[in-house]
Design an enzyme around this catalytic site. Structure first.
Site, short mmCIF file in Angstrom:
data_model
loop_
_atom_site.label_atom_id
_atom_site.label_comp_id
_atom_site.label_asym_id
_atom_site.label_seq_id
_atom_site.Cartn_x
_atom_site.Cartn_y
_atom_site.Cartn_z
N GLY A 49 15.04 9.03 -22.23
CA GLY A 49 14.96 9.61 -22.09
C GLY A 49 15.29 10.26 -20.99
CB CYS A 50 19.33 10.93 -19.98
SG CYS A 50 18.37 9.26 -18.84
CB ALA A 51 18.56 16.32 -21.59
CB SER A 52 23.12 14.45 -20.59
OG SER A 52 22.92 13.74 -19.62
#
Length: 143
Positions: A49-52
């Site tokens: 759920g994190c872009a990074s």
């Protein structure tokens, strides 16, 4: 209910005049964290759920609801690494029961972070908070 380390961050933010200075401070907090060993950067510790790229590794002292919650984390993005440092200040050292009582959204609002993070970063922050909650809940239930 914030930890002393988080209160220190909140006090520092009060003295910083603008968001750019606060942003730099968050990045510096992240730079001060010890990096995770590559062996800990595995799918089981990765936060979805994190872009990074984000990894959170729990370290629980004791068992049951009174066990102490500790964690380490890392990201490949400087600002996210700083957000992990802020989360560390907020949660590290609490009992696994207390972790569930923290209103992370309200604490981040105190810092003004909610208003200055992109939607993508806000979603990633929410995913990290949810992961911390799940880790603490699992440790609490394991006792």
């Amino acid at each position: 209910m914030a930890q002393a380390a988080f209160e220190e961050i909140a006090e520092t933010f009060e003295f910083l005049d603008d968001w750019e200075e606060r942003y730099r401070h968050v990045i510096e907090l992240g730079k001060d964290m010890d990096p995770l060993e590559d062996a800990l950067k595995v799918p089981a510790t990765k936060v979805e759920g994190c872009a990074s790229q984000v990894w959170l590794v729990p370290m629980i002292d004791g068992t049951g609801p009174d066990a102490t919650f500790h964690f380490r984390g890392e990201s490949d993005a400087m600002i996210v690494r700083g957000l992990i440092a802020v989360l560390h200040a907020l949660y590290d050292g609490l009992s696994v029961s207390e972790v569930g009582e923290v209103d992370a959204r309200a604490e981040f609002e105190r810092l003004g972070l909610n208003d200055h993070l992109s939607a993508q970063r806000s979603n990633g922050l929410r995913a990290m908070v949810e992961r911390i909650g799940k880790l603490a809940h699992a440790a609490k239930s394991a006792g």
